[in-house]
Design an enzyme around this catalytic site. Structure first.
Site, PDB file in Angstrom:
ATOM      1  N   ASP A 192       1.201   2.211   2.263  1.00 25.80           N
ATOM      2  CA  ASP A 192       1.478   1.151   1.299  1.00 25.80           C
ATOM      3  C   ASP A 192       2.986   0.998   1.089  1.00 25.80           C
ATOM      4  O   ASP A 192       3.710   1.990   0.956  1.00 25.80           O
ATOM      5  CB  ASP A 192       0.806   1.504  -0.037  1.00 25.80           C
ATOM      6  CG  ASP A 192       0.847   0.365  -1.031  1.00 25.80           C
ATOM      7  OD1 ASP A 192       0.401  -0.732  -0.679  1.00 25.80           O
ATOM      8  OD2 ASP A 192       1.324   0.573  -2.164  1.00 25.80           O
ATOM      9  N   GLU A 247       0.242  16.928  15.022  1.00 26.40           N
ATOM     10  CA  GLU A 247      -0.475  18.206  15.140  1.00 26.40           C
ATOM     11  C   GLU A 247      -1.975  17.973  15.286  1.00 26.40           C
ATOM     12  O   GLU A 247      -2.723  18.895  15.598  1.00 26.40           O
ATOM     13  CB  GLU A 247      -0.227  19.067  13.894  1.00 26.40           C
ATOM     14  CG  GLU A 247       1.210  19.546  13.774  1.00 26.40           C
ATOM     15  CD  GLU A 247       1.429  20.267  12.447  1.00 26.40           C
ATOM     16  OE1 GLU A 247       0.466  20.843  11.897  1.00 26.40           O
ATOM     17  OE2 GLU A 247       2.579  20.214  11.956  1.00 26.40           O
TER      18      GLU A 247
HETATM   19  O1  ISL Z   1       1.273  -9.295  -2.384  1.00 21.66           O
HETATM   20  C1  ISL Z   1       2.251  -9.448  -1.681  1.00 21.66           C
HETATM   21  C2  ISL Z   1       2.429 -10.725  -1.028  1.00 21.66           C
HETATM   22  O2  ISL Z   1       1.494 -11.597  -1.523  1.00 21.66           O
HETATM   23  C3  ISL Z   1       3.215  -8.380  -1.425  1.00 21.66           C
HETATM   24  O3  ISL Z   1       4.464  -8.650  -1.916  1.00 21.66           O
HETATM   25  C4  ISL Z   1       2.696  -7.084  -1.999  1.00 21.66           C
HETATM   26  O4  ISL Z   1       2.905  -7.030  -3.361  1.00 21.66           O
HETATM   27  C5  ISL Z   1       3.385  -5.959  -1.331  1.00 21.66           C
HETATM   28  O5  ISL Z   1       3.185  -6.121   0.024  1.00 21.66           O
HETATM   29  C6  ISL Z   1       2.801  -4.622  -1.694  1.00 21.66           C
HETATM   30  O6  ISL Z   1       1.425  -4.589  -1.581  1.00 21.66           O
HETATM   31  C7  ISL Z   1       0.816  -3.345  -1.600  1.00 21.66           C
HETATM   32  O7  ISL Z   1       1.264  -2.530  -2.674  1.00 21.66           O
HETATM   33  C8  ISL Z   1       0.973  -3.011  -3.969  1.00 21.66           C
HETATM   34  C9  ISL Z   1      -0.499  -3.366  -4.124  1.00 21.66           C
HETATM   35  O8  ISL Z   1      -0.693  -4.066  -5.320  1.00 21.66           O
HETATM   36  C10 ISL Z   1      -0.987  -4.225  -2.980  1.00 21.66           C
HETATM   37  O9  ISL Z   1      -2.352  -4.479  -3.113  1.00 21.66           O
HETATM   38  C11 ISL Z   1      -0.683  -3.493  -1.716  1.00 21.66           C
HETATM   39  O10 ISL Z   1      -1.178  -4.139  -0.576  1.00 21.66           O
HETATM   40  C12 ISL Z   1       1.376  -1.925  -4.920  1.00 21.66           C
HETATM   41  O11 ISL Z   1       0.818  -0.703  -4.543  1.00 21.66           O
END
Ligand code: ISL
Length: 532
Positions: A192, A247
């Protein structure tokens, strides 16, 4: 060949996939019960969005315990059983790791709140006496104040404090979490916000536009110009993670980076870092021949430089569903818009064509749950049912992402459409009756039947998956390419039918009308696969 170089990965958003215990929220028992559906769909792997213990301030992207399953989804034992069951069905499991931030309920953050300014407990996060000018990705400031007056950084919701990746305990903890899940048999990790872990030293203000508003858009900005993303030191983390992963045999990373600059993006995919990353340039691209051709060329060139396979992504749990986007005047994904006219039939027609395009390109393909049913974005959810923090933090100016997270319709004639037995956490539109998996299975012309057939052909066709492709000369508004041996893919983006090149049609996203002389033609917004 390594599985991740050409895998079809199906994204499971567990809250909305299938509800095994009737509480209205999807769970691991639900996923397990639908593994035969996924096997028969023809995918190779599942990426499961976060399933960890979480207060669900951001649908599980606020993790309170990385080594336990949230009770709403099941138990650790259920997760281990699901991994084994998936493997028996020939399906690999990719889990979502959330290293940029924890939940505010995580033991570390609770300890930080209980400890004074300057304490070692606070050093694992970013506590400061005064905030800088950064904004939250979800709207509003990126800082919140605690009782003793200090502020902590959160690039997302206030319930998601950012970890301090300069801290050795943070690094050690995540390597240990990777091992915890690798030891339980997972085949990979989706990382993420992979580009945001490291912040520029000293947390300087973002550059400010003349308007006095801090710059926010991360599209097309100068590389390295933003202190809250894509810092060069982040690569050390992935080199260390790669050593851990290596690993274990046959495991892979997929990074989530919204890094627009191709050179900066490719750095994450160097041979000692991540195996793959989501192709958001493709997701964001307009449904237009020239634009798509240049995105495809740039994608392949970028990945070739570092020897990584490309991925082809049309939708996910954060963006407007592409069956809706493609039915609009402006088919790009830039930001979420809801109040524009949408031609549903056109959107579905193009979504069918886009599916065959993505499956014919070199590399790996992502299918977001419900894409295979042609689900549209849902806009008319009641405000009180919405859970995405984006909706609240923007005071409803951005409806948020709940509209692409509506629980799947599996069968039956009325909500919850066999998603479970109780009413689902987000209401499903009553007119999804015609879109259930059961209905579509019985209809050879449905989106689901197209996906099943296409994935079966893709799996058996030596030309598809990883490998080279060659463009054919075409008239404007048409894209065509060959894959060896003996395969051609052609897409008509114009508004008039065109002649099909030589070859025998294997599959098409719409019927191919014949001319009076019996020659098949390719109608507008249609993709055909040909044996040549
Ligand atoms: O949503 C986006 C574009 O529409 C992105 O900016 C998004 O916020 C970003 O890519 C991060 O997304 C990820 O982390 C977030 C979570 O809310 C999203 O669901 C996840 O995919 C925070 O953990």
């Amino acid at each position: 060949m390594s599985w991740w170089r050409d895998a079809v990965v199906y994204q499971v958003y567990p809250r909305s996939f299938a509800d095994g215990n009737g509480d209205g929220v999807g769970d691991l028992a639900g996923i397990e019960s639908r593994l035969p559906y996924l096997r028969d769909l023809g995918v190779d792997a599942l990426w499961i969005n976060p399933w960890y213990v979480s207060p669900m301030a951001d649908g599980g992207y606020d993790v309170a315990d990385y080594r336990a399953i949230d009770p709403v989804f099941g138990t650790l034992w259920d997760a281990e059983r699901l991994i084994r069951a998936a493997h028996r069905h020939g399906l690999r499991i990719i889990v979502d790791i959330v290293p940029n931030h924890t939940s505010d309920r995580h033991a570390w953050f609770q300890a930080a709140l209980a400890a004074p300014p300057g304490s070692p407990e606070r050093a694992r996060f970013h506590f400061r006496d005064a905030p800088n000018n950064w904004s939250s990705r979800f709207g509003g400031p990126a800082w919140s104040q605690v009782d003793d007056g200090q502020w902590y950084l959160h690039l997302f919701d206030a319930a998601q404090p950012d970890l301090n990746w300069d801290h050795p305990e943070v690094r050690a903890e995540f390597e240990s979490i990777l091992r915890f899940w690798l030891d339980r048999g997972v085949d990979g990790f989706r990382i993420d916000v992979a580009d945001r872990l490291v912040k520029q030293a000293g947390l300087p203000d973002r550059p400010v536009r003349e308007t006095g508003v801090p710059t926010f858009a991360d599209n097309g900005s100068r590389p390295g110009s933003q202190p809250d993303k894509d810092q060069p030191e982040v690569h050390e983390i992935y080199r260390a993670w790669r050593r851990v992963l290596d690993e274990y045999p046959d495991r892979a990373f997929v990074g989530e980076m919204w890094v627009a600059d191709p050179d900066r993006f490719a750095m994450y995919l160097r041979p000692d870092e991540l195996h793959t990353a989501f192709n958001f340039a493709f997701l964001k691209c307009a449904w237009e021949a020239g634009a798509l051709r240049s995105v495809i060329e740039q994608t392949l060139a970028t990945h070739a430089r570092v020897g990584a396979p490309a991925t082809w992504v049309l939708s996910n749990h954060d963006v407007t569903r592409h069956a809706t986007r493609y039915g609009r005047e402006d088919t790009r994904f830039t930001k979420r818009v809801h109040d524009v006219p949408t031609d549903r039939a056109l959107g579905v027609r193009r979504a069918r064509a886009a599916a065959l395009l993505s499956m014919a390109l070199p590399g790996s393909v992502y299918v977001y749950q419900g894409d295979e049913l042609g689900l549209p974005e849902v806009f008319d959810l009641p405000a009180e049912a919405r859970e995405d923090p984006v909706f609240r933090r923007t005071e409803g100016k951005d409806l948020g992402r709940d509209g692409c997270r509506v629980p799947l319709p599996w069968g039956g004639d009325a909500p919850p459409f066999e998603f479970g037995t109780g009413s689902s956490w987000l209401p499903q539109p009553a007119d999804w009756r015609g879109l259930t998996a059961a209905r579509q299975l019985a209809d050879p012309a449905s989106m689901l039947s197209l996906y099943r057939l296409a994935l079966r052909i893709r799996r058996n066709e030596p030309a598809l998956g990883d490998g080279p492709m060659h463009w054919l000369d075409t008239e404007p508004g048409v894209l065509a390419f060959t894959r060896d041996p003996g395969f051609t893919c052609i897409i008509n983006f114009t508004d008039a039918p065109i002649d099909l090149p030589a070859g025998t049609p294997l599959l098409a996203s719409a019927e191919l009308p014949t001319t009076p002389t019996g020659k098949p033609t390719l109608p507008p917004d249609t993709t055909a696969w040909l044996r040549t």
